[in-house]
Design an enzyme around this catalytic site. Structure first.
Site, mmCIF file in Angstrom:
data_model
loop_
_atom_site.group_PDB
_atom_site.id
_atom_site.type_symbol
_atom_site.label_atom_id
_atom_site.label_comp_id
_atom_site.label_asym_id
_atom_site.label_seq_id
_atom_site.Cartn_x
_atom_site.Cartn_y
_atom_site.Cartn_z
ATOM 1 N N CYS A 43 81.908 -18.303 -102.622
ATOM 2 C CA CYS A 43 80.807 -17.489 -103.158
ATOM 3 C C CYS A 43 79.660 -17.403 -102.142
ATOM 4 C CB CYS A 43 80.304 -18.048 -104.483
ATOM 5 S SG CYS A 43 79.349 -19.565 -104.350
ATOM 6 N N HIS A 44 78.753 -16.483 -102.394
ATOM 7 C CA HIS A 44 77.616 -16.249 -101.503
ATOM 8 C C HIS A 44 76.828 -17.530 -101.242
ATOM 9 C CE1 HIS A 44 73.458 -14.876 -100.572
ATOM 10 N NE2 HIS A 44 74.124 -14.051 -99.773
#
Length: 67
Positions: A43-44
């Site tokens: 994820c970011h």
């Protein structure tokens, strides 16, 4: 949290959010660590944490909830 909230982030705060997005980078740079409700290892928040060499806890499901 959104862009309007970024001025509330102080140096060395722990950023606790549902999830991070590129518009939160300024707040992430000030923070000393990140905690997110959502996300996995790609994820970011996880990727930016690795790039910034900052600790990150992802996928807590309830970090932003008041109990």
């Amino acid at each position: 949290m959104n862009c309007a909230d970024l001025d509330r982030v102080q140096k060395n705060d722990v950023l606790v959010v549902n999830m991070t997005t590129p518009d939160l980078i300024a707040g992430m740079e000030k923070s000393c660590a990140f905690v997110t409700d959502e996300g996995g290892i790609t994820c970011h928040a996880a990727i930016i944490a690795r790039e910034m060499k900052k600790p990150c806890v992802i996928g807590t499901k309830n970090a932003t909830k008041n109990n």
